[in-house]
Design a protein around this motif. Structure first.
Motif, PDB file in Angstrom:
ATOM      1  N   TRP A 296       0.533   5.828  -0.255  1.00 49.15           N
ATOM      2  CA  TRP A 296      -0.362   6.945   0.028  1.00 49.15           C
ATOM      3  C   TRP A 296      -0.788   7.618  -1.271  1.00 49.15           C
ATOM      4  O   TRP A 296       0.040   7.955  -2.114  1.00 49.15           O
ATOM      5  CB  TRP A 296       0.331   7.952   0.937  1.00 49.15           C
ATOM      6  CG  TRP A 296      -0.523   9.136   1.278  1.00 49.15           C
ATOM      7  CD1 TRP A 296      -0.416  10.388   0.785  1.00 49.15           C
ATOM      8  CD2 TRP A 296      -1.619   9.143   2.186  1.00 49.15           C
ATOM      9  NE1 TRP A 296      -1.365  11.207   1.325  1.00 49.15           N
ATOM     10  CE2 TRP A 296      -2.133  10.454   2.205  1.00 49.15           C
ATOM     11  CE3 TRP A 296      -2.231   8.181   2.988  1.00 49.15           C
ATOM     12  CZ2 TRP A 296      -3.209  10.832   2.986  1.00 49.15           C
ATOM     13  CZ3 TRP A 296      -3.298   8.551   3.767  1.00 49.15           C
ATOM     14  CH2 TRP A 296      -3.786   9.860   3.771  1.00 49.15           C
TER      15      TRP A 296
ATOM     16  N   LEU B 298       0.829  -1.195   0.000  1.00 54.38           N
ATOM     17  CA  LEU B 298       0.000   0.000   0.000  1.00 54.38           C
ATOM     18  C   LEU B 298       0.865   1.247   0.000  1.00 54.38           C
ATOM     19  O   LEU B 298       1.925   1.283   0.655  1.00 54.38           O
ATOM     20  CB  LEU B 298      -0.921   0.012   1.226  1.00 54.38           C
ATOM     21  CG  LEU B 298      -1.905  -1.161   1.358  1.00 54.38           C
ATOM     22  CD1 LEU B 298      -2.694  -1.041   2.645  1.00 54.38           C
ATOM     23  CD2 LEU B 298      -2.834  -1.229   0.156  1.00 54.38           C
TER      24      LEU B 298
ATOM     25  N   TYR C 167      -4.659   5.295   1.769  1.00 52.65           N
ATOM     26  CA  TYR C 167      -3.722   4.288   1.285  1.00 52.65           C
ATOM     27  C   TYR C 167      -4.421   3.390   0.264  1.00 52.65           C
ATOM     28  O   TYR C 167      -5.526   2.907   0.510  1.00 52.65           O
ATOM     29  CB  TYR C 167      -3.183   3.440   2.444  1.00 52.65           C
ATOM     30  CG  TYR C 167      -2.134   4.161   3.266  1.00 52.65           C
ATOM     31  CD1 TYR C 167      -0.814   4.197   2.855  1.00 52.65           C
ATOM     32  CD2 TYR C 167      -2.481   4.805   4.451  1.00 52.65           C
ATOM     33  CE1 TYR C 167       0.146   4.859   3.609  1.00 52.65           C
ATOM     34  CE2 TYR C 167      -1.533   5.472   5.211  1.00 52.65           C
ATOM     35  CZ  TYR C 167      -0.213   5.495   4.769  1.00 52.65           C
ATOM     36  OH  TYR C 167       0.729   6.161   5.515  1.00 52.65           O
TER      37      TYR C 167
END
Length: 332
Positions: free
Chosen positions: A137, A135, A144
């Motif tokens: 940002w 993940l 995320y």
């Protein structure tokens, strides 16, 4: 009388003497031996590590070994009949435990694939691959999201505006250019994978053995025979099978093909027709390799390079004319 006969039938009969008599056809399932074998019931194996008595090897060796094997097998069957069972339509199945003895595999272990160009470069430079997080940002959605795949972070589908740079052509649609750049990257990646497969499968065999000792008489003779063999192969590679090729210095005569091509007649025998049918079935069901993957990979690379050269010469793109905006239209 009838009463005396009924009395005779009702009298008890001692059958112990009959049961004590040894059976002449089948031996008893009981074994007069200690059950101290090493078992691997998962592989249906039993190991007797005790040495064979010397008295058994003096006379009737074959018979004594058969008796010993029979007793050990009977002990193993006792263990098998004590295992849990399962009733199925075909009958009763015994649930065998997991095997404990490691048996060698039938075929050799698969060889690891050859390293790619990047793996060779990383090994030479000492680059160690680090695992990145799944993940990342997403600045646009402030959350995320996955790095790749569906709903990935900072994806091109979420881009609704593109900042214009001073050197950009106002006639070029930035969204179309972005799609073309993505397609070019995918095309280059496919080309790299094809080259890696070709490099892994293409093994060039030397025409001549470089380990031959030219100072030895046998080595020189083997070298001469190898040169003659390669020369014959080169002569037969032409369309005329070397018939019109000039003779080389020291070559006395042209090489001749051994035998002639035999063409099948209109009416062939049954055996030959059967062999041809079986060979055709082998090709259809994959017993013979029909595709030369190395040659196919080389053809794909050459065709893609020719297409790229033609596109570069014309200045075309894959999505020419699609989604073009008029000159002066706002970007976004």
């Amino acid at each position: 009388t009838n009463e005396s006969r009924m009395a005779d039938h009702a009298a008890p009969v001692d059958v112990s003497s009959l049961l004590a008599q040894p059976s002449t056809k089948y031996k008893s399932a009981e074994v007069d031996k200690a059950d101290d074998l090493n078992y691997d019931l998962g592989n249906l194996c039993a190991y007797d590590v005790h040495p064979i008595p010397a008295s058994s090897l003096k006379s009737n060796v074959s018979l004594n070994l058969k008796e010993l094997a029979r007793d050990n097998l009977q002990l193993m069957f006792h263990r098998i009949f004590n295992l849990p069972t399962q009733q199925v339509d075909e009958g009763v199945l015994v649930m065998l435990p997991k095997p404990t003895t490691i048996i060698p595999r039938e075929k050799e272990a698969p060889k690891p694939p050859p390293p790619t160009r990047w793996q060779q470069f990383a090994k030479a430079k000492g680059i160690v691959k680090k695992k990145r997080s799944r993940l990342v940002w997403d600045e646009l959605h402030q959350e995320y999201r996955p790095r790749y795949g569906y709903r990935r972070a900072n994806g091109s589908s979420d881009t609704w505006s593109v900042d214009a740079k001073p050197g950009d052509d106002p006639k070029v649609d930035p969204f179309t250019a972005m799609k073309n750049k993505k397609k070019d990257g995918m095309r280059k990646q496919d080309l790299r994978e094809t080259r890696n497969r070709e490099r892994a499968g293409a093994v060039v065999q030397p025409l001549l053995n470089s380990t031959l000792d030219m100072n030895d008489r046998k080595g020189r003779a083997a070298y001469k025979d190898k040169v003659s063999q390669n020369l014959s192969i080169a002569n037969f590679s032409t369309a005329s099978l070397g018939k019109f090729d000039p003779l080389l210095p020291g070559q006395k005569e042209r090489p001749k093909m051994k035998g002639k091509r035999k063409l099948a007649g209109l009416v062939d025998n049954v055996g030959h027709e059967k062999d041809k049918g079986i060979k055709l079935l082998d090709k259809m069901f994959g017993k013979e390799e029909l595709v030369n993957y190395d040659k196919a990979a080389r053809n794909v690379i050459a065709e893609r390079q020719r297409d790229a050269a033609r596109r570069n010469a014309r200045g075309d793109s894959d999505d020419k004319g699609k989604g073009k905006r008029q000159a002066g239209a706002p970007k976004g």
